[in-house]
Scaffold this active site. Structure first.
Site, mmCIF file in Angstrom:
data_model
loop_
_atom_site.group_PDB
_atom_site.id
_atom_site.type_symbol
_atom_site.label_atom_id
_atom_site.label_comp_id
_atom_site.label_asym_id
_atom_site.label_seq_id
_atom_site.Cartn_x
_atom_site.Cartn_y
_atom_site.Cartn_z
ATOM 1 N N ARG A 89 21.260 17.055 -7.178
ATOM 2 C CA ARG A 89 21.541 15.625 -7.130
ATOM 3 C C ARG A 89 21.634 15.013 -8.534
ATOM 4 N NH1 ARG A 89 18.776 16.826 -2.398
ATOM 5 N NH2 ARG A 89 19.552 15.693 -0.563
ATOM 6 N N PRO A 129 0.827 -1.212 0.000
ATOM 7 C CA PRO A 129 0.000 0.000 0.000
ATOM 8 C C PRO A 129 0.856 1.254 0.000
ATOM 9 C CG PRO A 129 -0.847 -1.595 1.573
ATOM 10 C CD PRO A 129 0.469 -2.131 1.085
ATOM 11 N N GLU A 130 0.503 2.199 -0.884
ATOM 12 C CA GLU A 130 1.226 3.456 -0.964
ATOM 13 C C GLU A 130 0.378 4.546 -0.311
ATOM 14 O OE1 GLU A 130 2.712 4.175 -4.912
ATOM 15 O OE2 GLU A 130 3.313 2.098 -5.183
ATOM 16 N N HIS A 162 -5.804 -15.061 9.247
ATOM 17 C CA HIS A 162 -4.937 -13.906 9.072
ATOM 18 C C HIS A 162 -5.354 -12.719 9.935
ATOM 19 C CE1 HIS A 162 -2.949 -16.055 5.967
ATOM 20 N NE2 HIS A 162 -3.905 -15.951 5.084
ATOM 21 N N ARG A 190 0.838 -11.727 5.208
ATOM 22 C CA ARG A 190 2.295 -11.900 5.125
ATOM 23 C C ARG A 190 3.031 -11.352 6.348
ATOM 24 N NH1 ARG A 190 4.495 -10.624 -0.835
ATOM 25 N NH2 ARG A 190 6.228 -11.789 0.059
#
Length: 290
Positions: A169, A2-3, A104, A126
């Site tokens: 950079r 998830p972002e 889970h 997980r």
């Protein structure tokens, strides 16, 4: 994983049933996720009231009346599930219920508000997610917290700020956008989409960025993230919102996952290309991204 839009979607789903709520019956089904649960975690949450729920980068912050902050990171497959009379119902034309497996479910608690009581469950197949319980001074002293960069949806991310961070950079734009010390919360999907929307090639170095391009990129980041949040995030594998619904932003991808398909820019003859940067797939149009 998830972002930012997915975590913000979860925050917005939990907010109506957790802000101002008293917690009770906190139960842990195992001693750890990625890390062990904090000492007396369930005991310290029991009877606490959630004053407010915030998001910082990909972290959820539950501010409690006990002065503790309950910090949650979803990892790759972590998700909260709301069940009960107050469970949020979203547009069924875009969202489809997903029933998680009981094995889970690692955390269960009750949330009591003036509108009633609901179950809040945390699932993580997980177990790469984690939960912390910290005092504010403890949280702010964490190295990982202090190193978080600018929030991309905040007023702090301006073209001038991005230009000042990137232009000295030599790393490529893909790497710079993925660097959580510069801009926090951006992940692979939305970086690819923002670079495409701004017309910038992922291999461009930060030193090559002009101020006009920094303006385009800043706006693209905000536009892509806001659109994704509005869509409930992206459901690539097993992400879902707090009520079990799947986000639908993946139906709006312009480049991500579209290798060998035509570019969607009007008049462009390019074909979407895939390249690997630091082990992550980057999708872009080699014609209209320069």
């Amino acid at each position: 994983m998830p972002e930012l839009p997915e975590v913000e979607t979860v925050r917005r789903g939990l907010q109506p049933v957790l802000e101002g709520a008293r917690l009770s019956d906190v139960h842990l089904n195992r001693p750890n996720l990625r890390y062990p649960f904090p000492d007396r975690f369930a005991e310290r949450l029991n009877d606490a009231t959630v004053l407010r729920l915030e998001r910082r980068a990909k972290y959820l912050l539950f501010h409690l009346d006990t002065q503790d902050i309950w910090v949650t990171h979803l990892g790759m497959t972590g998700r909260f599930q709301i069940t009960g009379a107050n469970a949020i119902s979203l547009d069924a034309s875009y969202y489809h219920a997903q029933t998680p497996q009981d094995r889970h479910r690692h955390v269960r608690l009750l949330s009591h508000t003036d509108n009633g009581t609901v179950h809040i469950d945390f699932y993580d197949p997980r177990r790469f997610g984690f939960m912390l319980l910290l005092r504010p001074d403890e949280l702010y002293a964490q190295n990982w917290w202090r190193e978080l960069g600018t929030e991309p949806l905040s007023d702090a991310l301006t073209p001038d700020h991005l230009y000042a961070a990137f232009s000295p950079r030599r790393q490529n734009l893909k790497a710079l956008l993925m660097d959580q010390r510069l801009i926090s919360g951006l992940g692979n999907i939305y970086v690819c989409e923002a670079l495409y929307l701004s017309g910038l090639h992922p291999d461009r170095s930060g030193t090559s960025l002009t101020r006009d391009e920094a303006t385009r990129l800043t706006q693209a980041i905000k536009d892509v993230l806001e659109a994704a949040v509005k869509a409930g995030g992206s459901s690539i594998s097993d992400f879902s919102g707090a009520s079990g619904e799947l986000g639908y932003f993946q139906h709006n991808f312009t480049v991500y996952g579209r290798e060998h398909q035509p570019c969607q820019t009007s008049g462009c003859t390019g074909i979407i290309t895939r390249k690997v940067h630091s082990g992550r797939s980057t999708f872009f149009c080699p014609v209209c991204q320069s």
